[in-house]
Design a protein around this motif. Structure first.
Motif, PDB file in Angstrom:
ATOM      1  N   TYR A 199     -10.452 -67.620  26.674  1.00 52.79           N
ATOM      2  CA  TYR A 199     -11.507 -67.126  27.543  1.00 52.79           C
ATOM      3  C   TYR A 199     -12.786 -66.955  26.727  1.00 52.79           C
ATOM      4  N   GLN A 244     -16.407 -64.594  26.966  1.00 56.20           N
ATOM      5  CA  GLN A 244     -17.087 -63.494  27.634  1.00 56.20           C
ATOM      6  C   GLN A 244     -18.513 -63.437  27.116  1.00 56.20           C
ATOM      7  N   ARG A 270     -20.722 -59.467  30.727  1.00 55.23           N
ATOM      8  CA  ARG A 270     -20.178 -60.237  31.848  1.00 55.23           C
ATOM      9  C   ARG A 270     -18.655 -60.220  31.827  1.00 55.23           C
ATOM     10  N   GLY A 271     -18.091 -60.801  32.862  1.00 58.25           N
ATOM     11  CA  GLY A 271     -16.644 -60.929  32.928  1.00 58.25           C
ATOM     12  C   GLY A 271     -16.150 -62.098  32.104  1.00 58.25           C
ATOM     13  N   LEU A 272     -14.865 -62.329  32.143  1.00 58.10           N
ATOM     14  CA  LEU A 272     -14.253 -63.393  31.357  1.00 58.10           C
ATOM     15  C   LEU A 272     -14.228 -64.699  32.133  1.00 58.10           C
ATOM     16  N   GLN A 273     -14.521 -65.773  31.425  1.00 57.08           N
ATOM     17  CA  GLN A 273     -14.458 -67.108  32.001  1.00 57.08           C
ATOM     18  C   GLN A 273     -13.320 -67.866  31.331  1.00 57.08           C
ATOM     19  N   PHE A 328     -18.117 -63.876  23.183  1.00 63.00           N
ATOM     20  CA  PHE A 328     -16.898 -63.252  22.671  1.00 63.00           C
ATOM     21  C   PHE A 328     -15.734 -64.088  23.165  1.00 63.00           C
ATOM     22  N   SER A 356     -15.206 -70.355  37.447  1.00 63.18           N
ATOM     23  CA  SER A 356     -16.000 -69.552  38.371  1.00 63.18           C
ATOM     24  C   SER A 356     -15.394 -68.159  38.445  1.00 63.18           C
ATOM     25  N   GLN A 357     -16.223 -67.165  38.693  1.00 66.60           N
ATOM     26  CA  GLN A 357     -15.760 -65.800  38.777  1.00 66.60           C
ATOM     27  C   GLN A 357     -15.327 -65.540  40.208  1.00 66.60           C
ATOM     28  N   GLU A 366     -17.006 -56.741  41.186  1.00 68.11           N
ATOM     29  CA  GLU A 366     -16.736 -55.318  41.116  1.00 68.11           C
ATOM     30  C   GLU A 366     -17.924 -54.510  41.598  1.00 68.11           C
ATOM     31  N   LEU A 405      -8.954 -57.115  25.870  1.00 69.53           N
ATOM     32  CA  LEU A 405      -8.601 -56.431  27.121  1.00 69.53           C
ATOM     33  C   LEU A 405      -7.184 -55.891  27.059  1.00 69.53           C
ATOM     34  N   PHE A 417     -12.016 -54.333  34.540  1.00 68.28           N
ATOM     35  CA  PHE A 417     -12.095 -55.631  35.201  1.00 68.28           C
ATOM     36  C   PHE A 417     -10.916 -55.821  36.139  1.00 68.28           C
ATOM     37  N   PHE A 466     -11.269 -63.528  36.632  1.00 64.74           N
ATOM     38  CA  PHE A 466     -11.786 -62.185  36.424  1.00 64.74           C
ATOM     39  C   PHE A 466     -13.088 -61.945  37.167  1.00 64.74           C
ATOM     40  N   GLY A 467     -13.294 -60.676  37.525  1.00 66.56           N
ATOM     41  CA  GLY A 467     -14.569 -60.228  38.056  1.00 66.56           C
ATOM     42  C   GLY A 467     -15.522 -59.871  36.935  1.00 66.56           C
ATOM     43  N   GLN A 468     -16.709 -59.388  37.321  1.00 67.50           N
ATOM     44  CA  GLN A 468     -17.755 -59.092  36.347  1.00 67.50           C
ATOM     45  C   GLN A 468     -17.582 -57.741  35.683  1.00 67.50           C
ATOM     46  N   GLY A 469     -16.775 -56.883  36.243  1.00 64.49           N
ATOM     47  CA  GLY A 469     -16.481 -55.618  35.592  1.00 64.49           C
ATOM     48  C   GLY A 469     -17.336 -54.442  36.023  1.00 64.49           C
TER      49      GLY A 469
END
Lengths: 111, 110
Positions: free
Chosen positions: A36, A38, A42-45, A88, B1-2, B6, B43, B88, B100-103
């Motif tokens: 992933y 990050q 932001r969130g994880l891609q 990250f 894509s997300q 959140e 995480l 998340f 995953f979402g953006q948190g």
């Protein structure tokens, strides 16, 4: 118990240079492995995932590639880094059917 | 894509208060998971709720899932300063992939 090692922990590389990030796991065999990225705040891609040696699925087209030369080794590479590759990078393995267990990550800054 | 979004993006509360975070998702899921991330770290899995479940508890955590609205919520009761982190949600497929979402950034003031 399962353990994930990632190195290096931090890396600063110039634009156009190559990249190699390594992830190794212990305490399990034939795990599903994930890379992933990050971006800040932001969130994880999901970038790549692998269900076995030599089996790589790419989620996002980009200048990165992944390889799995051994059962417990997952490598993320690039031939020429872009500024947008900063972030990250997290390696994860699938545990207990659906849950994922994450490594400590590598913070990459491309200058 | 997300997949997940959140809400709120950031939440600031006092120690002892409850914290509620919401998550919406777009595609079909097999399960919905919540993860926690301390600053600059990897995480940590908190809790998983399957698509055929509506509510689940684990210690001070309570998760709900509404598949008709494609939404989930995470409640942390009696929050502590040590709960300060990013949270998340992630929608999971039957073959293990997570989106995953953006948190939500949670700050708990002592």
């Amino acid at each position: 118990s399962q353990t994930i090692h990632q190195w290096p922990a931090t890396l600063v590389q110039p634009v156009g240079s190559p990249l190699s990030l390594e992830c190794t796991v212990e305490g399990t065999s034939n795990p599903n492995l994930y890379w992933y990225r990050q971006a800040a705040g932001r969130g994880l891609q999901l970038l790549f995932y692998s269900v076995g040696i030599g089996q790589i699925s790419s989620e996002v087209p980009q200048n990165l590639s992944a390889s799995r030369p051994q059962d417990r080794q997952f490598i993320l590479s690039s031939k020429k880094l872009l500024l947008s590759d900063s972030g990250f990078y997290l390696c994860a393995l699938q545990r207990d059917l659906y849950e994922q267990y994450f490594g400590p990550g590598t913070r990459l800054t491309v200058t | 894509s997300q997949q997940g979004e959140e809400d709120p993006q950031a939440l600031s509360i006092q120690e002892g208060e409850n914290a509620t975070m919401n998550c919406s998702y777009k595609t079909s899921i097999n399960n919905l998971q919540w993860y926690r991330q301390n600053s600059g770290r990897g995480l940590v899995h908190l809790i998983l709720i399957r698509s055929n479940e509506r509510e689940k508890h684990s210690g001070r955590l309570r998760v709900t899932l509404d598949t008709s609205k494609k939404s989930s919520s995470l409640l942390i009761t009696a929050s502590r300063a040590a709960d300060t982190a990013s949270y998340f949600c992630a929608g999971g497929t039957s073959y293990g992939k997570l989106t995953f979402g953006q948190g939500t950034i949670l700050t708990v003031h002592p």
